[in-house]
Design a protein around this motif. Structure first.
Motif, PDB file in Angstrom:
ATOM      1  N   THR A  11      56.317  32.641  32.217  1.00 19.82           N
ATOM      2  CA  THR A  11      55.557  31.728  31.350  1.00 19.82           C
ATOM      3  C   THR A  11      55.504  32.211  29.899  1.00 19.82           C
ATOM      4  OG1 THR A  11      53.668  32.710  32.484  1.00 19.82           O
ATOM      5  CG2 THR A  11      54.117  30.428  32.957  1.00 19.82           C
ATOM      6  N   HIS A  16      52.454  41.001  30.132  1.00 13.09           N
ATOM      7  CA  HIS A  16      51.400  41.644  29.344  1.00 13.09           C
ATOM      8  C   HIS A  16      50.865  42.896  30.056  1.00 13.09           C
ATOM      9  CE1 HIS A  16      48.645  39.664  32.119  1.00 13.09           C
ATOM     10  NE2 HIS A  16      49.095  38.464  31.741  1.00 13.09           N
ATOM     11  N   LYS A 112      43.129  26.436  37.033  1.00  9.16           N
ATOM     12  CA  LYS A 112      44.312  25.897  36.327  1.00  9.16           C
ATOM     13  C   LYS A 112      44.135  24.415  36.041  1.00  9.16           C
ATOM     14  CE  LYS A 112      47.066  29.596  36.522  1.00  9.16           C
ATOM     15  NZ  LYS A 112      48.128  30.275  35.967  1.00  9.16           N
ATOM     16  N   GLY A 146      47.593  41.726  42.118  1.00  3.68           N
ATOM     17  CA  GLY A 146      46.291  41.946  41.493  1.00  3.68           C
ATOM     18  C   GLY A 146      45.249  41.126  42.268  1.00  3.68           C
ATOM     19  N   ASP A 148      43.486  38.643  41.502  1.00  3.67           N
ATOM     20  CA  ASP A 148      43.545  37.185  41.351  1.00  3.67           C
ATOM     21  C   ASP A 148      44.384  36.515  42.442  1.00  3.67           C
ATOM     22  OD1 ASP A 148      45.725  38.543  40.171  1.00  3.67           O
ATOM     23  OD2 ASP A 148      46.281  36.782  39.019  1.00  3.67           O
ATOM     24  N   VAL A 184      42.604  43.381  35.089  1.00  4.09           N
ATOM     25  CA  VAL A 184      42.512  43.863  33.713  1.00  4.09           C
ATOM     26  C   VAL A 184      41.981  42.721  32.856  1.00  4.09           C
ATOM     27  CG1 VAL A 184      43.836  44.790  31.777  1.00  4.09           C
ATOM     28  CG2 VAL A 184      44.455  45.412  34.129  1.00  4.09           C
ATOM     29  N   LYS A 192      40.110  37.374  32.657  1.00  6.27           N
ATOM     30  CA  LYS A 192      41.328  38.081  33.055  1.00  6.27           C
ATOM     31  C   LYS A 192      42.380  38.017  31.947  1.00  6.27           C
ATOM     32  CE  LYS A 192      44.692  36.199  35.572  1.00  6.27           C
ATOM     33  NZ  LYS A 192      45.695  35.786  36.550  1.00  6.27           N
ATOM     34  N   MET A 193      43.019  39.134  31.667  1.00  4.99           N
ATOM     35  CA  MET A 193      44.125  39.080  30.705  1.00  4.99           C
ATOM     36  C   MET A 193      45.172  38.129  31.277  1.00  4.99           C
ATOM     37  SD  MET A 193      46.383  42.111  28.921  1.00  4.99           S
ATOM     38  CE  MET A 193      45.094  42.788  27.917  1.00  4.99           C
ATOM     39  N   SER A 194      45.565  37.132  30.478  1.00  6.65           N
ATOM     40  CA  SER A 194      46.391  36.066  31.026  1.00  6.65           C
ATOM     41  C   SER A 194      47.330  35.505  29.971  1.00  6.65           C
ATOM     42  CB  SER A 194      45.443  34.967  31.528  1.00  6.65           C
ATOM     43  OG  SER A 194      46.172  33.974  32.168  1.00  6.65           O
ATOM     44  N   LYS A 195      48.569  35.229  30.404  1.00  6.40           N
ATOM     45  CA  LYS A 195      49.579  34.714  29.469  1.00  6.40           C
ATOM     46  C   LYS A 195      49.142  33.395  28.857  1.00  6.40           C
ATOM     47  CE  LYS A 195      52.340  35.654  32.821  1.00  6.40           C
ATOM     48  NZ  LYS A 195      53.392  35.666  33.834  1.00  6.40           N
ATOM     49  N   SER A 196      48.462  32.579  29.656  1.00  9.15           N
ATOM     50  CA  SER A 196      48.103  31.256  29.161  1.00  9.15           C
ATOM     51  C   SER A 196      46.833  31.278  28.312  1.00  9.15           C
ATOM     52  CB  SER A 196      47.935  30.292  30.333  1.00  9.15           C
ATOM     53  OG  SER A 196      47.058  30.853  31.268  1.00  9.15           O
TER      54      SER A 196
END
Ligand code: AQP
Length: 329
Positions: A11, A16, A112, A146, A148, A184, A192-196
């Motif tokens: 994505t 990350h 989402k 993880g 999630d 994370v 949550k550290m997330s690309k989106s």
């Protein structure tokens, strides 16, 4: 031999620190102990409808990032999901034993759907079924993830059990390997550290960009001035120090924070040093791989060919069990 399956979505043009600490770093270690199958899951990424050219470029760059981080194609399978058609085929079959009530409980679908209000598609909803097919196709015994993804893995086990109840024992019931950094947090210190979410530090980012991002990262909100004592327990920067800073230095930071002896700027600078010590060698290896696209394509082609061979064998058993024609044509 015990077999691992794990995937990552293309994505963005890499991954990350959350993906690295929660997944990829473990993958690299697990290669010593397990037969590993790693997959760039581009079919999953379609759920957020990426631009086609960007998706293709992300697949290439994510592959480079994985190789640069230490995924070794001599020891592990690395391939792109859509190049093995059996993923979609098995997903359909498993979808026919999956109960709507189970899919309705998935919190990731709820999150989402909120994030993509203009595009709440069926793919987002049936995502865990495709994920189960990914795992089952390679008869994986273990899946490192993880926090999630734990709920999805529980559902995967349930789907496999239902398949077995109807058609007989065909796959192993996969076990979760929970990462040492299960969740994370992002630079907002909340989610949550997330690309989106644009709250991340990318593994391929240069040191200046990383410093710029760290400068604006949220710390202990009570610490308004340098002279205010801080509470490391509520500070995400402190959390990140656990992964990037030596124990000795961490003790110094902890004492400095609670006694207001160290300011947030210096604390972030030490974290920056630790992060860039990890990211810079990966970035250098990635730059070398970028100059050799033929090698990267060859790795993926060989990975897909080997993955197809395993997938075909599994689908032979699935066809036999379900009464579908043998599909040898
Ligand atoms: N913040 C995180 N902390 C720990 N582990 C994490 N993972 C992801 N974020 C964190 C783990 O990384 C693996 C690959 O994740 P993915 O790319 O398939 O999808 P994701 O979990 O949905 O990651 P993102 O960044 O949140 O992607 P977007 O925003 O695109 O949906 C998984 O094993 C996951 O547990």
């Amino acid at each position: 031999m015990k077999r691992i399956f794990s995937g990552i979505q293309p994505t963005t043009d890499g991954f990350h620190l959350g993906n690295y600490l929660g997944a990829v770093r473990n993958w690299v270690e697990l290669q010593d102990e397990y037969d590993c199958v790693f997959c760039v899951v581009d079919l999953h990424a379609l759920t957020i409808r990426p631009d086609p050219a960007t998706l293709r470029s992300n697949v290439h760059k994510l592959t480079i990032a994985l190789l640069a981080a230490g995924i070794d194609p001599e020891r592990s399978l690395l391939f792109v999901q859509s190049e093995v058609h059996e993923h979609a085929e098995l997903a359909w079959i498993l979808g026919c034993v999956t109960q709507l009530g189970d899919l309705n409980r998935m919190t990731q679908f709820k999150d989402k759907s909120e994030q993509n209000q203009g595009n709440v598609n069926a793919g987002l909803y049936t995502y865990p079924v495709l994920q189960t097919a990914d795992i089952a196709l390679y008869r994986a015994t273990h899946v490192p993830v993880g926090e999630d993804q734990v709920q999805h893995l529980e559902l995967a086990r349930e789907i496999i059990r239902r398949f077995h109840f109807v058609y007989g024992e065909t796959f192993p019931e996969p076990q979760v390997i929970l990462s040492k950094a299960p969740r994370v947090l992002g630079l907002d210190g909340k989610t949550k550290m997330s690309k989106s979410k644009d709250n991340y530090i990318g593994i391929g980012e240069d040191p200046d960009t990383i410093m710029k991002k760290l400068r604006s990262a949220v710390t202990d909100p009570q610490r308004l001035r340098r002279s205010d004592p801080g509470d490391p327990k509520v500070c995400n920067i402190w959390n990140l120090h656990q992964f990037f800073t030596s124990e000795e230095k961490r003790e110094e930071i902890y004492e400095g924070c609670v006694s207001a002896g160290i300011g947030c700027v210096d604390c972030k600078k030490i974290l920056w040093e630790g992060i860039t010590k990890v990211t810079e060698p990966i970035r250098e290896r990635a730059a070398r791989l970028e100059a050799d696209p033929a090698y990267v394509n060859a790795v993926l082609a060989e990975g897909a060919a080997k993955a197809r061979a395993i997938a075909r064998e599994t689908m032979g058993d699935v066809r036999e069990a379900t009464g579908l024609t043998k599909g040898e044509g």
